[in-house]
Design a protein around this motif. Structure first.
Motif, PDB file in Angstrom:
ATOM      1  N   GLU A  16       0.645  -1.306   0.077  1.00 57.06           N
ATOM      2  CA  GLU A  16      -0.186  -0.221   0.335  1.00 57.06           C
ATOM      3  C   GLU A  16       0.737   1.224   0.281  1.00 57.06           C
ATOM      4  O   GLU A  16       0.555   2.323   0.130  1.00 57.06           O
ATOM      5  CB  GLU A  16      -0.584  -0.181   1.347  1.00 57.06           C
ATOM      6  N   GLU A  17       1.903   0.669  -0.140  1.00 57.81           N
ATOM      7  CA  GLU A  17       2.861   2.211   0.033  1.00 57.81           C
ATOM      8  C   GLU A  17       2.515   3.248  -0.940  1.00 57.81           C
ATOM      9  O   GLU A  17       2.702   4.154  -0.607  1.00 57.81           O
ATOM     10  CB  GLU A  17       3.945   1.880  -0.061  1.00 57.81           C
ATOM     11  N   ALA A  18       2.332   2.749  -2.535  1.00 60.51           N
ATOM     12  CA  ALA A  18       2.254   4.051  -4.020  1.00 60.51           C
ATOM     13  C   ALA A  18       0.934   4.543  -3.585  1.00 60.51           C
ATOM     14  O   ALA A  18       0.704   6.223  -2.947  1.00 60.51           O
ATOM     15  CB  ALA A  18       1.866   3.861  -4.451  1.00 60.51           C
ATOM     16  N   ARG A  21       1.507   7.402  -0.035  1.00 60.88           N
ATOM     17  CA  ARG A  21       2.377   7.999  -0.632  1.00 60.88           C
ATOM     18  C   ARG A  21       1.636   8.655  -1.891  1.00 60.88           C
ATOM     19  O   ARG A  21       1.823  10.392  -0.878  1.00 60.88           O
ATOM     20  CB  ARG A  21       3.638   7.700  -1.317  1.00 60.88           C
ATOM     21  N   ASP A  22       0.942   8.565  -2.554  1.00 62.90           N
ATOM     22  CA  ASP A  22      -0.433   9.633  -3.091  1.00 62.90           C
ATOM     23  C   ASP A  22      -1.300  10.577  -2.566  1.00 62.90           C
ATOM     24  O   ASP A  22      -1.676  11.431  -2.850  1.00 62.90           O
ATOM     25  CB  ASP A  22      -0.917   8.457  -4.325  1.00 62.90           C
ATOM     26  N   GLU A  44      10.478  10.106   2.684  1.00 63.78           N
ATOM     27  CA  GLU A  44      10.248   8.927   2.762  1.00 63.78           C
ATOM     28  C   GLU A  44      12.037   8.698   3.267  1.00 63.78           C
ATOM     29  O   GLU A  44      12.704   8.708   3.649  1.00 63.78           O
ATOM     30  CB  GLU A  44      10.549   8.433   1.342  1.00 63.78           C
ATOM     31  N   THR A  50      10.235   1.468   4.998  1.00 61.21           N
ATOM     32  CA  THR A  50       8.941   2.165   3.778  1.00 61.21           C
ATOM     33  C   THR A  50       8.180   3.532   4.787  1.00 61.21           C
ATOM     34  O   THR A  50       6.925   4.059   3.808  1.00 61.21           O
ATOM     35  CB  THR A  50       7.606   0.852   3.488  1.00 61.21           C
TER      36      THR A  50
END
Length: 106
Positions: A16-18, A21-22, A44, A50
């Motif tokens: 789920e990192e992206a 971040r988004d 980051e 992460t």
């Protein structure tokens, strides 16, 4: 009043990192426009982590409290709430200026 520094660590679930971040990036312009926002900057982690870290500077605790109830943060909480591996780790600080005034405090 003394400025308030906030260090907020955001730990996304694996995969789920992206998305986290988004969502955080999308909230930043609205937060920058909030009264009393002096800094709201995403970082980051390096290496294997992460984690994301938000470093913030608010002109006062009142401004920070207002930010906590503002639409941008409310929407961000809803967007990422189910995507986190752990609750947000939010800590507040006041500066201890030292050395060069431009370098010794955020």
């Amino acid at each position: 009043m003394s400025p308030v520094i906030v260090v907020a660590t955001i730990s996304p679930k694996p995969g789920e990192e992206a998305a986290v971040r988004d969502a955080v990036l999308a909230s930043i312009p609205e937060v920058h426009a909030e009264p009393g926002c002096g800094k709201y900057a995403l970082h980051e982690a390096t290496g294997d982590s992460t984690d994301l870290v938000m470093i913030e500077k608010w002109e006062s605790m009142d401004a920070l409290v207002t930010h906590g109830r503002a639409p941008a943060l409310t929407a961000l909480g809803k967007a990422i709430g189910g995507l986190l591996a752990a609750p947000l780790d939010v800590k507040t600080f006041t500066a201890v200026p030292a050395g060069d005034a431009n370098l010794g405090a955020i």
